[in-house]
Each structure stands twice: as C-alpha cells, then as structure tokens.
Enzyme design. Structure first.
Site, short mmCIF file in Angstrom:
data_model
loop_
_atom_site.label_atom_id
_atom_site.label_comp_id
_atom_site.label_asym_id
_atom_site.label_seq_id
_atom_site.Cartn_x
_atom_site.Cartn_y
_atom_site.Cartn_z
N HIS A 1 49.04 71.25 14.97
CA HIS A 1 50.17 70.51 15.50
C HIS A 1 51.12 70.26 14.34
O HIS A 1 50.74 69.65 13.35
CB HIS A 1 49.72 69.18 16.10
CG HIS A 1 50.85 68.40 16.67
ND1 HIS A 1 51.16 68.38 18.02
CD2 HIS A 1 51.78 67.61 16.08
CE1 HIS A 1 52.22 67.62 18.22
NE2 HIS A 1 52.61 67.14 17.06
N CYS A 2 52.32 70.76 14.43
CA CYS A 2 53.26 70.63 13.33
C CYS A 2 54.32 69.59 13.64
O CYS A 2 55.15 69.81 14.53
CB CYS A 2 53.92 71.98 13.07
SG CYS A 2 54.96 71.97 11.60
#
Lengths: 483, 158
Positions: free
Chosen positions: A191-192
């Site tokens: 998850h960025c």
C-alpha cells in the site's frame, strides 16, 4: 402453445434488452434513485467522479507528492529552462515536458485505478466454504476455529492459501488483504501512501512506470539545474548565480533527497519484476533460498526478460468490482439493521411487482456480463461485525516481520514505500491495530496510514430473501427451456 | 399475448432454488484463471459428466486465451505504454473482448444444456473470478400459487 410461450419469452427478453440496460428494476410508481455500486462498496476506499476514480481513504500524502512534483517541475520550467534553452538547446524543456507529462499520467493512473480488488464473497459462497471447512475440520462448537488455510501445489511448490475473514474467501495465491483499504487485492505488492492507493495486479505496471519516469525526471532536473548554476557562476560567480536563480536551490535540495529514494526504489522494483516477486513476498522472504533448498518462486517464467515482459506488457485484466453499475434497490440497504425487518416486507411486494422484469434478469446478466450487474455479490458487514471479537485469532504472521529481515542487498535502502507495506498484512481486524506504526520509519518519512478507526463498514441489510428474488429472476429462463 | 403471459406467470411458480454448487479455482498452474474440472457430486443426477467437463474445459481455454502472454499482448502493452495508456479509453482490451465471448458462451450453454436440466451457470466474472456458481433448481411441479416466491429452500439436494 409451447412455441407461443417461447416466442413471448423471446419478445419479453428482447424488449427488456432494448430498454435502458442500467435501470431495469424501476417500477413506474417507485421513484427511488438507484445507487451505484461504489456508493455501497464495503471497503475503505474513496470514490470520485461518480465511481470512475478510486483511491484509499488517506490521500494527504498523495497531495504532497503532487505538490512536490508540480512545484519542482514548475520552478524548473520557469526559472532554469529559459537560460538553458537559450544557452544550450531548446530540446531540454521539450524533453523535460515530455517526462513531466509521463510522470503525471502514470501517477494519476496508479492512484485512480482499481489495484485489483477482489469482491467479497456472496452469502451462498461463504456458506458453502464454511460447510466445506467444517467438514474438513469437524464442526466447531462455538469458539473461534483456528486460522483456516488450504495447501495447494503450484508448479511443484507448496503454497498456503489463507482464509480472509473479512472477505470470506480463500485468498488466491499472491493476494493479500490490505488493512488500510480493507480489501483483498490480487497480486498485492504494497500500500503506497505516496500514490494514495494500493499497488496490485492492475496498477503495478503504472506504478513501475511512474517511479521509473520520476527517477529520470528527478535526475534530469537535478543535473540541469546544477548545469545552470555552474554555467551562471562561470560568468557571474557562484553566490551571484545563486542569488539570480534562488529557485534552483530549492530544486536541488528536493531533487537531491528524492534521487536516492526514488532511484533506489526503481532499482528495487526492477529487481522484483525481473524475479517476478511482489514486495510482500520479498519482504517475507517467501521464495528465498534461505528458507530451504527446495524453495523457489513458482510464478517466475524462468528468465528475466520474460518476467519483465509479463509484468509490464502482459494482458491487462479488467476490474472485478463493478464500480459504476447499479445496485438493485431492494436488495441492499445502507441503513442500520433495525430497518431490515421492515424492508423485508417491502422487498417481497416489490419482487412481485417486478416479476416480469426479473424473470429474465439473469439472461440479461449473462448477455451483458459486466455491464448490468443485476445479481450481485452481497457484502455482509453484519456478519463481519458480529464476529469481530474473534478475529484477532487469525494470527497471520505479520507481527513477526521486522524490517531487518534478510533481503537482497538492493532492498536495503530505506525505500519510502516499503515501510508502509507492513501495514497490509495485518490480521483482518479493525484499523486500531494498524501495523505501520510498528515499522521504523526512515528519516524524513511521513508516518503512513494514521489509524482510520471507526465505522468504515456500513452495515448492510442482509436479505434472507435474496435467493427468492434470484429464483424469481431466472424462472423464465428455466421454463423457457424446460417446456 | 395475455393468455401466454398468464401461463408464464403460472409456470414461474414452478421452479425453486434448491442448491448452489460452486466450482473453485484451480491454482496448480499459478495465478492464471482456471477452474477445477472435477465433477461435483451434487450434479450427479442432473447432468452428464462429459457435458459439464466440456463446459468447464472450454471456459478454461477461453481464460487461458485471455491471459496468454504472447505477441498480441506485447503489442497491446507496448502500444498502450506509448500512448500513456490513453488508448484504453478508445479501444477494448483483449481481455475484455474475451470476457464478452465467455459471457456469450455461457448464455448459449445455459439455454441449450443447463436450463433444460434445471441448472443455471453464473458467469465467474460476477463472482470476482473466484467460482463458477451453478444454481440447481427443483421443479415443484405445481402452478398458480400466489404466495409463490417463498424463502430459500435449504439445500435439499445436498
């Protein structure tokens, strides 16, 4: 008589298809606005432009990314390019412009698209799975059974599939549940927060293109700003040069710090693509030979070139969650469960009234597979919430992932996105157990994913009569063929 | 027309959903979309094994075609990259084209083979490509009941 009925059915069928495909359920005297599926989506995502754009809930860092890129590039074009274009070549702003547009395009594409979210299981599916699990385990007597896993062999390698309690499915291999977005994502990478979205199967290539082009842009701006300052200081002296173009100082500072992290990240992801691994797998050392001599990556195609081509130029899978489709109005109610009882009666009457329409729903459904999802997979938040206390026992080994885990040398730099990824493998509990807080942040890193906390799941009315509507809806087809 | 419609209403009350059978994904070859071809025991009395297996094998072939990594997919990928993926606003991806073929195939199979046997296949794309859902219907044989749409009968055909 048979033919007559058949013909009528066909006419009924054709006339239904020819009418508006998006609102089949509206009776003339029920003026209820139909909701789109994104409005009742069970995950913790934000949607914009009527469902066309999908992002994670926390988008603050994404705006920071945008600002950094736009401002730095803007300063470059405004202050450095005129000098460089006149002194060196006008190709510099042109190339810079192309790079800038490519960076922005891939960034927006990464941030706004569906990363490969798996829709949650329908009630029937979940019940069927539960039955199978109970048959295998022996019926549980009320306490939470141990975490459910299924072992399969992929290309000779044993892989464990985990059961996701939130989505009520056995996760496909390489899929993972993102605790920040509360979705299972296929081929979950991480998850960025910098792009404000998960990176998964559908947007990995955009993400990679983004960081690659951003590396080039950063290096490009950095080197040409330095060139600019150097050229100016030849004629006017260093300090005068700095005074003449103060923006250059800011650009150099931003680019200097960005270059290390972005270029490092690009290198890391190039390695991942070449070996066909996800960040998730690499961090956990799933396919590391340190785990065992026989441990190898079953998904790799064998050589780097094929792996790269497969990841970047492979077929582009469609979105499995139909964001912009319409929700059948009497099947899902985003209201507290207390309303569910009253709705049941209303639902029944509506089902009778709409019988004619429903009779060939599934035929239409089959004809227009993704276009008009009239029968839908039901998210059941009620069940989830009631089983919340038990969920802490799912115990995926997320807690034992230190950042110092032995990984290939290319992954050692404190890459911005990596420290966020630990958040995703949290057990499917609610966000107060958010793992990213455990991850030691590299200096200058913004803490990702502040606890989102509350009530992300809208309790849905869990219609017991879903199947009766279903049965109504396809009777026509069954009878069409059986008479 | 009205008479036919009336008959249709009566007929409509004759079938009821008895059970749903789920064909799970087969991951033995990786993450490509493939379903188990093992014949479920619940369908033993409803349909011939060969017909069922043919359907699933054809579906598997369709999905393999959609996910094939070869010349055409590379071309599509490179073209898309060169146009900054804007090309997907205009044209359909190969995967989407194959999905449309699949839905046509499923509809045809339903009409010709499954519906006459009281079964209905749901397109896997509506279940997140996780399962092939086969609804099993029992013909109640009676007609004209106004309280027709009863609640789900629990799986009597298990």
């Amino acid at each position: 008589m048979n033919l007559g009925i058949k013909e009528h059915m066909r006419e009924c069928e054709y006339s239904q298809i020819s009418t508006s495909s998006s609102t089949p359920m509206e009776s003339p005297h029920k003026k209820r606005t139909l909701k789109r599926r994104w409005e009742v989506f069970p995950g913790r995502n934000k949607f914009y432009c009527n469902g066309r754009i999908m992002m994670a809930r926390q988008t603050g860092v994404f705006y920071l990314t945008l600002v950094l890129i736009v401002v730095t590039s803007g300063l470059f074009f405004a202050f450095d390019c005129p000098f460089l274009a006149s002194t060196l070549t006008p190709a510099i702003p042109v190339i810079g412009g192309v790079l800038f547009f490519f960076v922005m395009g891939t960034l927006l594409r990464t941030s706004f698209s569906d990363p490969g979210v798996l829709p949650r299981a329908t009630d029937d599916e979940a019940a069927d799975l539960e039955r199978q699990i109970d048959t295998v385990n022996g019926t549980s007597t009320g306490y939470r059974p141990p975490p459910r896993t299924k072992e399969i062999i992929i290309n000779g390698q044993t892989v464990k599939l985990k059961y996701c309690f939130t989505c009520r499915i056995f996760r496909p291999p390489r899929a993972s549940h993102c605790s920040l977005c509360d979705n299972c994502v296929e081929r979950f990478d991480h998850h960025c927060p910098w792009v404000g979205n998960c990176v998964g199967k559908r947007n990995y290539r955009f993400f990679y293109m983004f960081i690659l082009s951003l590396s080039f842009l950063t290096i490009f701006i950095f080197s040409f700003v330095l060139t600019h300052v150097v050229l100016r200081s030849h004629s006017a002296g260093f300090l005068t040069a700095l005074k003449d173009s103060p923006a250059s100082v800011l650009e150099v500072v931003v680019c200097f710090f960005s270059v290390w992290s972005i270029v490092g990240l690009s290198g890391f992801h190039t390695y991942l693509i070449g070996s066909n691994q996800t960040t998730n797998e690499d961090i956990k050392g799933s396919w590391s030979s340190k785990r065992g001599k026989e441990n190898y990556n079953p998904y790799s195609h064998g050589n780097i070139f094929t792996n790269c081509c497969a990841a970047l130029c492979g077929p582009f899978p469609p979105s499995l969650i139909d964001r912009r489709g319409f929700v059948v109005p009497d099947m899902v109610q985003p209201t507290p469960p207390t309303n569910g009882v009253t709705m049941y009666g209303a639902t029944q009457s509506q089902s009778h009234m709409c019988d004619q329409d429903q009779c060939i729903q599934s035929t239409k459904f089959v004809l227009q597979a993704a276009a008009t999802p009239l029968l839908q997979s039901e998210p059941v938040a009620i069940v989830d919430e009631s089983s919340l206390p038990g969920r802490t026992l799912t115990g995926s080994p997320r807690a034992s992932l230190p950042l110092g885990q032995p990984t290939p040398p290319t992954s050692s730099p404190n890459l911005t996105c990596e420290s966020e990824l630990l958040g995703h493998e949290a057990p499917e509990t609610y966000p107060h157990l958010l793992t990213p807080e455990e991850a030691p942040s590299p200096p200058g890193m913004l803490p990702c994913g502040s606890p989102v906390g509350h009530g992300h799941n809208v309790p849905f009315y869990n219609p017991a009569n879903q199947d009766s509507l279903h049965e109504d809806s396809i009777r026509g087809l069954v009878k069409l063929s059986s008479v | 027309m009205a008479t036919e419609f009336h008959n249709l209403q009566e007929l409509r009350h004759s079938a009821s959903l008895a059970n749903k059978v789920f064909i799970q994904r087969d991951y033995s070859e990786g993450t490509v979309c493939k379903f188990h071809t093992k014949f479920p025991s619940e369908l033993d009395s409803r349909i011939e094994r060969t017909l069922f297996e043919d359907t699933v094998k054809t579906l598997n072939n369709f999905y393999a075609e959609a996910e094939k990594i070869g010349g055409q997919s590379y071309l599509e990928g490179c073209l898309a990259c060169a146009t900054a993926y804007l090309i997907f606003l205009c044209i359909e991806t190969r995967y989407e084209k194959v999905l449309k073929k699949i839905s046509r195939y499923i509809q045809e199979q339903n009409e010709k083979i499954y519906a006459p046997r009281g079964l209905l296949i749901t397109d896997p794309v509506e279940r997140g490509m996780r399962v092939i859902e086969i609804s099993v219907y029992e013909d109640r044989g009676s007609s004209g009941s106004t309280s027709g749409s009863s609640s789900t009968t629990s799986s009597s055909g298990q």
